[in-house]
Every structure is written in C-alpha cells, then in structure tokens.
Design a protein around this motif. Sequence first.
Motif, PDB file in Angstrom:
ATOM      1  N   ARG A   1       7.019  51.829  25.813  1.00  0.00           N
ATOM      2  CA  ARG A   1       7.730  52.231  27.457  1.00  0.00           C
ATOM      3  C   ARG A   1       9.541  51.600  27.717  1.00  0.00           C
ATOM      4  NH1 ARG A   1       5.035  54.298  31.612  1.00  0.00           N
ATOM      5  NH2 ARG A   1       3.330  54.566  30.962  1.00  0.00           N
TER       6      ARG A   1
ATOM      7  N   ARG B   1       9.590  53.024  33.558  1.00  0.00           N
ATOM      8  CA  ARG B   1       8.415  53.709  33.911  1.00  0.00           C
ATOM      9  C   ARG B   1       8.949  54.651  32.925  1.00  0.00           C
ATOM     10  NH1 ARG B   1       9.699  55.724  39.668  1.00  0.00           N
ATOM     11  NH2 ARG B   1       9.766  58.028  38.665  1.00  0.00           N
ATOM     12  N   HIS B   2       8.999  55.339  31.963  1.00  0.00           N
ATOM     13  CA  HIS B   2       8.716  56.349  31.562  1.00  0.00           C
ATOM     14  C   HIS B   2       8.448  55.885  29.838  1.00  0.00           C
ATOM     15  CE1 HIS B   2      11.500  57.914  34.337  1.00  0.00           C
ATOM     16  NE2 HIS B   2      12.618  57.118  34.221  1.00  0.00           N
ATOM     17  N   LEU B   3       7.359  56.587  29.139  1.00  0.00           N
ATOM     18  CA  LEU B   3       6.898  56.410  27.794  1.00  0.00           C
ATOM     19  C   LEU B   3       7.471  57.490  27.136  1.00  0.00           C
ATOM     20  CD1 LEU B   3       4.261  55.360  26.398  1.00  0.00           C
ATOM     21  CD2 LEU B   3       3.132  57.366  27.425  1.00  0.00           C
TER      22      LEU B   3
END
Length: 76
Positions: free
Chosen positions: A52, A55-57
């Motif tokens: 992460r 909040r981004h994968l």
Amino acid sequence: MANRREPADTPPTVVPLPARFLAPEDIAAMFGVPLETVYQWRRKRTGPPAFRAGRHLRYHPDAVAQWVADQSREAA
C-alpha cells in the motif's frame, strides 16, 4: 573473519526504484483477467505481492516477475 563489520562511514547500498510501480489495473491487463480476480488474489494471498502506498495498492515490477517465474516452476 566472518563477523567483520563494515566501517560506520560506508554508505548503505541503494537499490534503484523502478520507473513506475504497477496498479491493480496494470496487473489485470497484463494477465488478461478481470480486475476483481486481482483483488481476490490479494485477499487469498495467491497472487503477486503488493504493498500500500497510502490508500493505493501497488506492485513492484520485479516482484511480479518473480511471482511469474515461481508460478512457471510450480506448473512444470
């Protein structure tokens, strides 16, 4: 002497970052699977390792390449 330490003034080895980390959409397109499949792989811990960034994968391209190589060995 096996336990010899490097001098304190030696800078740590820096590994360069890739030009771009991959998003789940990139992984889905790369393998020709639906985006939901990529998320299922993540939940089941069966797909390539991700991390992460806020909040981004994101996926490291080298980790994805290693995962593909591991899958190829297991299938053989």
